[in-house]
Design a protein around this motif. Structure first.
Motif, mmCIF file in Angstrom:
data_model
loop_
_atom_site.group_PDB
_atom_site.id
_atom_site.type_symbol
_atom_site.label_atom_id
_atom_site.label_comp_id
_atom_site.label_asym_id
_atom_site.label_seq_id
_atom_site.Cartn_x
_atom_site.Cartn_y
_atom_site.Cartn_z
ATOM 1 N N ALA A 67 12.253 -8.871 -51.209
ATOM 2 C CA ALA A 67 11.493 -10.058 -51.618
ATOM 3 C C ALA A 67 10.111 -9.655 -52.112
ATOM 4 O O ALA A 67 9.503 -8.716 -51.593
ATOM 5 C CB ALA A 67 11.357 -11.026 -50.452
ATOM 6 N N PRO A 68 9.584 -10.342 -53.119
ATOM 7 C CA PRO A 68 8.227 -10.041 -53.575
ATOM 8 C C PRO A 68 7.191 -10.416 -52.520
ATOM 9 O O PRO A 68 7.461 -11.226 -51.626
ATOM 10 C CB PRO A 68 8.076 -10.902 -54.829
ATOM 11 C CG PRO A 68 9.066 -12.003 -54.666
ATOM 12 C CD PRO A 68 10.199 -11.435 -53.865
ATOM 13 N N VAL A 69 6.017 -9.825 -52.636
ATOM 14 C CA VAL A 69 4.888 -10.128 -51.754
ATOM 15 C C VAL A 69 3.743 -10.619 -52.629
ATOM 16 O O VAL A 69 3.419 -10.000 -53.648
ATOM 17 C CB VAL A 69 4.440 -8.887 -50.959
ATOM 18 C CG1 VAL A 69 3.193 -9.182 -50.142
ATOM 19 C CG2 VAL A 69 5.574 -8.396 -50.057
ATOM 20 N N ILE A 70 3.138 -11.751 -52.264
ATOM 21 C CA ILE A 70 2.013 -12.317 -53.011
ATOM 22 C C ILE A 70 0.732 -12.018 -52.242
ATOM 23 O O ILE A 70 0.654 -12.251 -51.041
ATOM 24 C CB ILE A 70 2.144 -13.849 -53.164
ATOM 25 C CG1 ILE A 70 3.549 -14.245 -53.593
ATOM 26 C CG2 ILE A 70 1.084 -14.384 -54.118
ATOM 27 C CD1 ILE A 70 3.904 -13.959 -55.000
ATOM 28 N N SER A 71 -0.278 -11.509 -52.940
ATOM 29 C CA SER A 71 -1.560 -11.219 -52.289
ATOM 30 C C SER A 71 -2.704 -11.535 -53.248
ATOM 31 O O SER A 71 -2.491 -11.768 -54.442
ATOM 32 C CB SER A 71 -1.613 -9.755 -51.855
ATOM 33 O OG SER A 71 -1.484 -8.893 -52.985
ATOM 34 N N ASN A 72 -3.914 -11.524 -52.706
ATOM 35 C CA ASN A 72 -5.140 -11.705 -53.506
ATOM 36 C C ASN A 72 -5.123 -12.972 -54.356
ATOM 37 O O ASN A 72 -5.578 -12.966 -55.504
ATOM 38 C CB ASN A 72 -5.382 -10.485 -54.408
ATOM 39 C CG ASN A 72 -5.449 -9.190 -53.631
ATOM 40 O OD1 ASN A 72 -6.024 -9.150 -52.553
ATOM 41 N ND2 ASN A 72 -4.852 -8.142 -54.163
ATOM 42 N N VAL A 73 -4.596 -14.066 -53.803
ATOM 43 C CA VAL A 73 -4.632 -15.334 -54.533
ATOM 44 C C VAL A 73 -6.087 -15.809 -54.549
ATOM 45 O O VAL A 73 -6.713 -15.931 -53.502
ATOM 46 C CB VAL A 73 -3.733 -16.400 -53.882
ATOM 47 C CG1 VAL A 73 -3.740 -17.674 -54.715
ATOM 48 C CG2 VAL A 73 -2.314 -15.876 -53.718
ATOM 49 N N ALA A 74 -6.627 -16.044 -55.750
ATOM 50 C CA ALA A 74 -8.047 -16.372 -55.849
ATOM 51 C C ALA A 74 -8.306 -17.382 -56.954
ATOM 52 O O ALA A 74 -7.792 -17.248 -58.069
ATOM 53 C CB ALA A 74 -8.860 -15.105 -56.110
ATOM 54 N N LEU A 75 -9.102 -18.393 -56.639
ATOM 55 C CA LEU A 75 -9.599 -19.321 -57.646
ATOM 56 C C LEU A 75 -10.674 -18.577 -58.431
ATOM 57 O O LEU A 75 -11.567 -17.959 -57.853
ATOM 58 C CB LEU A 75 -10.185 -20.571 -56.989
ATOM 59 C CG LEU A 75 -9.225 -21.347 -56.079
ATOM 60 C CD1 LEU A 75 -9.975 -22.471 -55.371
ATOM 61 C CD2 LEU A 75 -8.058 -21.903 -56.869
ATOM 62 N N THR A 76 -10.591 -18.605 -59.760
ATOM 63 C CA THR A 76 -11.503 -17.804 -60.577
ATOM 64 C C THR A 76 -12.944 -18.263 -60.458
ATOM 65 O O THR A 76 -13.861 -17.455 -60.419
ATOM 66 C CB THR A 76 -11.052 -17.846 -62.054
ATOM 67 O OG1 THR A 76 -9.696 -17.398 -62.111
ATOM 68 C CG2 THR A 76 -11.906 -16.954 -62.918
ATOM 69 N N THR A 77 -13.173 -19.577 -60.379
ATOM 70 C CA THR A 77 -14.536 -20.111 -60.311
ATOM 71 C C THR A 77 -14.641 -21.117 -59.180
ATOM 72 O O THR A 77 -13.838 -22.038 -59.090
ATOM 73 C CB THR A 77 -14.905 -20.817 -61.634
ATOM 74 O OG1 THR A 77 -14.712 -19.929 -62.714
ATOM 75 C CG2 THR A 77 -16.352 -21.276 -61.618
ATOM 76 N N SER A 78 -15.636 -20.928 -58.324
ATOM 77 C CA SER A 78 -15.925 -21.902 -57.281
ATOM 78 C C SER A 78 -17.408 -21.764 -56.898
ATOM 79 O O SER A 78 -17.835 -20.654 -56.578
ATOM 80 C CB SER A 78 -15.042 -21.671 -56.053
ATOM 81 O OG SER A 78 -15.346 -22.618 -55.052
ATOM 82 N N PRO A 79 -18.207 -22.830 -56.984
ATOM 83 C CA PRO A 79 -17.771 -24.174 -57.358
ATOM 84 C C PRO A 79 -17.454 -24.273 -58.853
ATOM 85 O O PRO A 79 -17.993 -23.509 -59.663
ATOM 86 C CB PRO A 79 -18.968 -25.049 -56.989
ATOM 87 C CG PRO A 79 -20.138 -24.134 -57.048
ATOM 88 C CD PRO A 79 -19.628 -22.787 -56.635
ATOM 89 N N PHE A 80 -16.577 -25.207 -59.182
ATOM 90 C CA PHE A 80 -16.134 -25.404 -60.554
ATOM 91 C C PHE A 80 -16.761 -26.674 -61.104
ATOM 92 O O PHE A 80 -16.729 -27.717 -60.467
ATOM 93 C CB PHE A 80 -14.615 -25.511 -60.596
ATOM 94 C CG PHE A 80 -14.052 -25.673 -61.974
ATOM 95 C CD1 PHE A 80 -14.077 -24.629 -62.879
ATOM 96 C CD2 PHE A 80 -13.499 -26.884 -62.375
ATOM 97 C CE1 PHE A 80 -13.562 -24.774 -64.147
ATOM 98 C CE2 PHE A 80 -12.980 -27.041 -63.649
ATOM 99 C CZ PHE A 80 -13.015 -25.974 -64.539
ATOM 100 N N SER A 133 -7.938 -19.080 -50.465
ATOM 101 C CA SER A 133 -8.865 -19.793 -49.593
ATOM 102 C C SER A 133 -9.395 -21.003 -50.359
ATOM 103 O O SER A 133 -9.237 -21.102 -51.577
ATOM 104 C CB SER A 133 -10.010 -18.866 -49.171
ATOM 105 O OG SER A 133 -10.653 -18.343 -50.322
ATOM 106 N N ALA A 134 -10.034 -21.929 -49.656
ATOM 107 C CA ALA A 134 -10.474 -23.175 -50.283
ATOM 108 C C ALA A 134 -11.607 -22.929 -51.257
ATOM 109 O O ALA A 134 -12.472 -22.075 -51.042
ATOM 110 C CB ALA A 134 -10.901 -24.166 -49.211
ATOM 111 N N GLY A 135 -11.589 -23.689 -52.362
ATOM 112 C CA GLY A 135 -12.652 -23.642 -53.355
ATOM 113 C C GLY A 135 -13.187 -25.041 -53.604
ATOM 114 O O GLY A 135 -12.644 -26.033 -53.117
ATOM 115 N N GLU A 136 -14.260 -25.102 -54.384
ATOM 116 C CA GLU A 136 -14.942 -26.377 -54.591
ATOM 117 C C GLU A 136 -14.865 -26.836 -56.044
ATOM 118 O O GLU A 136 -15.010 -26.035 -56.966
ATOM 119 C CB GLU A 136 -16.417 -26.231 -54.208
ATOM 120 C CG GLU A 136 -17.234 -27.491 -54.413
ATOM 121 C CD GLU A 136 -18.696 -27.332 -54.020
ATOM 122 O OE1 GLU A 136 -19.453 -28.306 -54.173
ATOM 123 O OE2 GLU A 136 -19.075 -26.233 -53.571
ATOM 124 N N VAL A 137 -14.632 -28.134 -56.229
ATOM 125 C CA VAL A 137 -14.832 -28.797 -57.507
ATOM 126 C C VAL A 137 -16.063 -29.677 -57.333
ATOM 127 O O VAL A 137 -16.128 -30.517 -56.431
ATOM 128 C CB VAL A 137 -13.606 -29.635 -57.930
ATOM 129 C CG1 VAL A 137 -13.937 -30.499 -59.145
ATOM 130 C CG2 VAL A 137 -12.427 -28.723 -58.243
#
Length: 195
Positions: A29-42, A144-148
């Motif tokens: 199975a694949p492994v997902i890592s380093n999930v990141a919102l590019t800009t925060s706050p947006f 992780s959580a990001g901001e709009v």
């Protein structure tokens, strides 16, 4: 399936007969890592959409060529969950994220992109998810959580002018006023905050 022949040679030069063994290489199975919102706050753009993206690393020990696709969801975790339906205020879906760096090793980069509307919720709990799929398995991971950011914007519009470019009071002579002439005006909210 792979067949490997093993030979055992003695010091005297004699050897045993070849022995064949068969091993099956199973899908990992694949492994997902380093999930990141590019800009925060947006920061949003009044009255229109703004491009927004998030990324993840997908690792597949069967090789990055085994990674079939990726998709993503970015959502306001204060309002909905990752299984949300597309909604311009709280849930955006990229059903075909771009896969790059597929160069024969075991990792690829997934980039998901949407156009976020001006009325997307102002919140510090926007979360991006990426789902990677190989030949047999799909795996999801979250950022992780990001901001709009909050944005207050309005436009005053004439009923006959949807763009809000002008308010037509007709022709006036110098020193005169509009008298009883009135215009119906509309105030449009072009931000994500209530007035």
């Amino acid at each position: 399936n792979y067949e490997i022949m093993a030979y055992d040679t003695w010091e005297e030069g004699a050897y045993t007969a070849p022995s064949a063994q068969t091993w099956s290489i199973t899908d990992v199975a694949p492994v997902i890592s380093n999930v990141a919102l590019t800009t925060s706050p947006f920061s949003l753009t009044a009255g229109t959409t703004t491009a927004y993206d998030w990324t993840a690393t997908i690792t597949d020990n069967n090789g990055d060529g085994d990674i079939v696709s990726a998709n993503g969801v970015v959502y306001d975790g204060n309002r909905v969950t990752t299984n949300c339906s597309s909604d311009e205020t709280n849930c955006y879906i990229d059903s075909s994220c771009t896969l790059s760096a597929v160069n024969g090793d075991v990792t690829a980069i997934a980039t998901c992109n949407i156009n976020m509307n001006f009325n997307a919720n102002a919140s510090t709990n926007w979360i991006g998810t990426v789902t990677g799929t190989d030949e047999t398995t799909s795996i999801t991971a979250s950022s992780s959580a990001g901001e709009v950011s909050a944005m207050m914007a309005l436009d005053i519009r004439d009923a006959s002018d949807a763009t809000g470019a002008s308010i037509n009071y007709g022709t006036l002579n110098p020193g005169s006023d509009t008298g009883t002439l009135s215009q119906t005006l509309y105030i449009a909210n072009l931000g994500n905050m209530e007035f």
